[in-house]
Design a protein around this motif. Structure first.
Motif, short mmCIF file in Angstrom:
data_model
loop_
_atom_site.label_atom_id
_atom_site.label_comp_id
_atom_site.label_asym_id
_atom_site.label_seq_id
_atom_site.Cartn_x
_atom_site.Cartn_y
_atom_site.Cartn_z
N LEU A 174 -6.04 -8.41 -10.52
CA LEU A 174 -6.40 -7.40 -9.54
C LEU A 174 -7.05 -8.10 -8.36
N LEU A 175 -6.34 -8.19 -7.25
CA LEU A 175 -6.82 -8.85 -6.04
C LEU A 175 -7.14 -7.79 -5.00
N SER A 176 -8.40 -7.63 -4.67
CA SER A 176 -8.82 -6.65 -3.68
C SER A 176 -9.26 -7.37 -2.41
N SER A 177 -8.92 -6.79 -1.26
CA SER A 177 -9.14 -7.49 0.01
C SER A 177 -9.57 -6.52 1.10
N PHE A 178 -10.18 -7.08 2.13
CA PHE A 178 -10.42 -6.36 3.39
C PHE A 178 -9.91 -7.29 4.49
N SER A 179 -8.59 -7.35 4.61
CA SER A 179 -7.99 -8.30 5.53
C SER A 179 -6.77 -7.69 6.19
N ARG A 180 -6.53 -8.09 7.44
CA ARG A 180 -5.33 -7.67 8.16
C ARG A 180 -4.40 -8.86 8.38
N ASP A 181 -4.40 -9.78 7.45
CA ASP A 181 -3.55 -10.96 7.54
C ASP A 181 -2.22 -10.68 6.84
N PRO A 182 -1.10 -10.65 7.56
CA PRO A 182 0.19 -10.34 6.93
C PRO A 182 0.61 -11.39 5.91
N MET A 183 0.08 -12.60 6.02
CA MET A 183 0.42 -13.64 5.05
C MET A 183 -0.06 -13.30 3.64
N PHE A 184 -1.11 -12.50 3.53
CA PHE A 184 -1.65 -12.19 2.21
C PHE A 184 -0.60 -11.55 1.32
N ALA A 185 0.20 -10.64 1.88
CA ALA A 185 1.24 -9.98 1.08
C ALA A 185 2.27 -10.98 0.59
N ALA A 202 -4.96 -4.54 -3.30
CA ALA A 202 -5.54 -3.34 -2.68
C ALA A 202 -6.24 -3.70 -1.38
N VAL A 203 -5.89 -2.99 -0.30
CA VAL A 203 -6.54 -3.15 1.00
C VAL A 203 -6.92 -1.77 1.53
N PRO A 204 -7.87 -1.70 2.46
CA PRO A 204 -8.21 -0.42 3.08
C PRO A 204 -7.06 0.11 3.93
N ALA A 205 -7.08 1.42 4.18
CA ALA A 205 -6.04 2.04 5.00
C ALA A 205 -5.97 1.42 6.38
N GLN A 206 -7.14 1.05 6.95
CA GLN A 206 -7.14 0.51 8.31
C GLN A 206 -6.58 -0.89 8.40
N GLY A 208 -3.75 -1.63 6.45
CA GLY A 208 -2.42 -1.52 5.88
C GLY A 208 -1.29 -1.76 6.85
N ASP A 209 -1.58 -1.82 8.15
CA ASP A 209 -0.51 -2.09 9.11
C ASP A 209 -0.06 -3.55 9.07
N ALA A 210 -0.90 -4.42 8.53
CA ALA A 210 -0.58 -5.85 8.48
C ALA A 210 -0.02 -6.25 7.12
N ALA A 211 -0.68 -5.81 6.06
CA ALA A 211 -0.25 -6.13 4.70
C ALA A 211 -0.72 -5.00 3.81
N SER A 212 0.19 -4.12 3.41
CA SER A 212 -0.22 -2.92 2.71
C SER A 212 -0.42 -3.16 1.21
N SER A 213 -1.13 -2.24 0.59
CA SER A 213 -1.41 -2.32 -0.84
C SER A 213 -0.12 -2.26 -1.64
N ALA A 224 5.96 -1.64 -6.28
CA ALA A 224 5.60 -0.50 -5.42
C ALA A 224 4.72 -1.03 -4.30
N GLN A 225 4.86 -0.44 -3.13
CA GLN A 225 4.06 -0.86 -1.98
C GLN A 225 3.85 0.33 -1.06
N ALA A 226 2.62 0.50 -0.57
CA ALA A 226 2.30 1.61 0.31
C ALA A 226 2.95 1.42 1.67
N PRO A 227 3.28 2.51 2.34
CA PRO A 227 3.74 2.40 3.73
C PRO A 227 2.67 1.75 4.57
N GLN A 228 3.07 1.03 5.60
CA GLN A 228 2.12 0.38 6.47
C GLN A 228 1.28 1.41 7.21
N ALA A 229 -0.02 1.07 7.42
CA ALA A 229 -0.96 1.90 8.18
C ALA A 229 -1.02 3.31 7.64
#
Length: 235
Positions: A174-185, A202-206, A208-213, A224-229
């Motif tokens: 379980l890797l939880s993050s607060f990052s907007r780095d697209p490389m993480f995905a 898991a990332v916050p909704a704000q 998710g535009d870079a690398a979604s949960s 499974a992957q959440a829609p971006q943003a």
């Protein structure tokens, strides 16, 4: 041991307001339980907030409302028991002054007990210089016979973390993050495939535009992957 386990990965808004965060967490928990999930994973700092972006200016000297956070975590634990739902939630963890807090993942069982805590071991320069004290140990816990490990955000940059958990025999990290780095995905997929285990990301909704949960399988493909943003619950 069961032959399958349903996991929910939450992508919720995370603020510096513990009360608002608590409401979002509990709403996602109810949705996850309604969808049949046995465990739900939340982003880094989901309960307390995390000093990223605009939050940095608000945290001169660290401004977590510890009393409010404690009350919210107690309500989250009570709901975990009510729903029989394992809950893994990111939060700052206060230490005795003058020590800085840990950046942690709380593991709350389906009976509402805090059974374990993972403290982020490898910190960014800003975290180490201004915000947090590092942890020291990996964490492995079991749910219905499945073994889980925990990691946080920038630790994705260190392959040794993932190899260590493979040697500890986990089924899912379980890797939880607060990052907007697209490389993480992309790195999540690589670590999952290289180590042949599942990874919940898991990332916050704000962010998710870079690398979604999402949840990546042992072959590195997204199951499974959440829609971006978007604010979304995957289950």
């Amino acid at each position: 041991m069961e032959d399958c386990l349903r996991i929910a990965v939450a992508q919720i808004p995370v603020t510096t307001d513990a009360r608002a965060n608590g409401r979002e967490i509990r709403a996602a928990m109810r949705a996850a339980a309604g969808a049949g999930a046995r465990l739900i994973q939340f982003p880094e700092g989901a309960a307390s907030g995390y000093p990223s972006g605009a939050a940095k200016a608000m945290l001169a000297g660290w401004a977590v409302d510890w009393a409010a956070l404690r009350e919210e975590l107690e309500e989250i634990a009570a709901l975990a028991a009510e729903l029989s739902l394992w809950t893994v939630v990111g939060s700052s963890h206060a230490l005795t002054a003058p020590n800085r807090p840990h950046n942690s993942l709380y593991v709350i069982s389906d009976t509402g007990r805090l059974v374990a805590r993972y403290d982020k071991r490898l910190l960014s320069f800003s975290e180490l210089a201004d915000w947090y004290a590092p942890g020291a140990e990996p964490l492995v816990f079991e749910v219905d016979g499945f073994r889980f490990g925990c990691a946080l955000c920038i630790e994705i940059q260190f392959p040794e973390i993932f190899v260590e958990y493979a040697r500890l025999g986990i089924d899912c990290l379980l890797l939880s993050s607060f990052s907007r780095d697209p490389m993480f995905a992309i790195q999540v997929q690589g670590h999952a495939a290289c180590n042949a285990y599942w990874i919940g990301f898991a990332v916050p909704a704000q962010c998710g535009d870079a690398a979604s949960s999402g949840l990546a399988g042992p072959d590195g493909r997204w199951i499974a992957q959440a829609p971006q943003a978007a604010t979304r619950l995957l289950s």
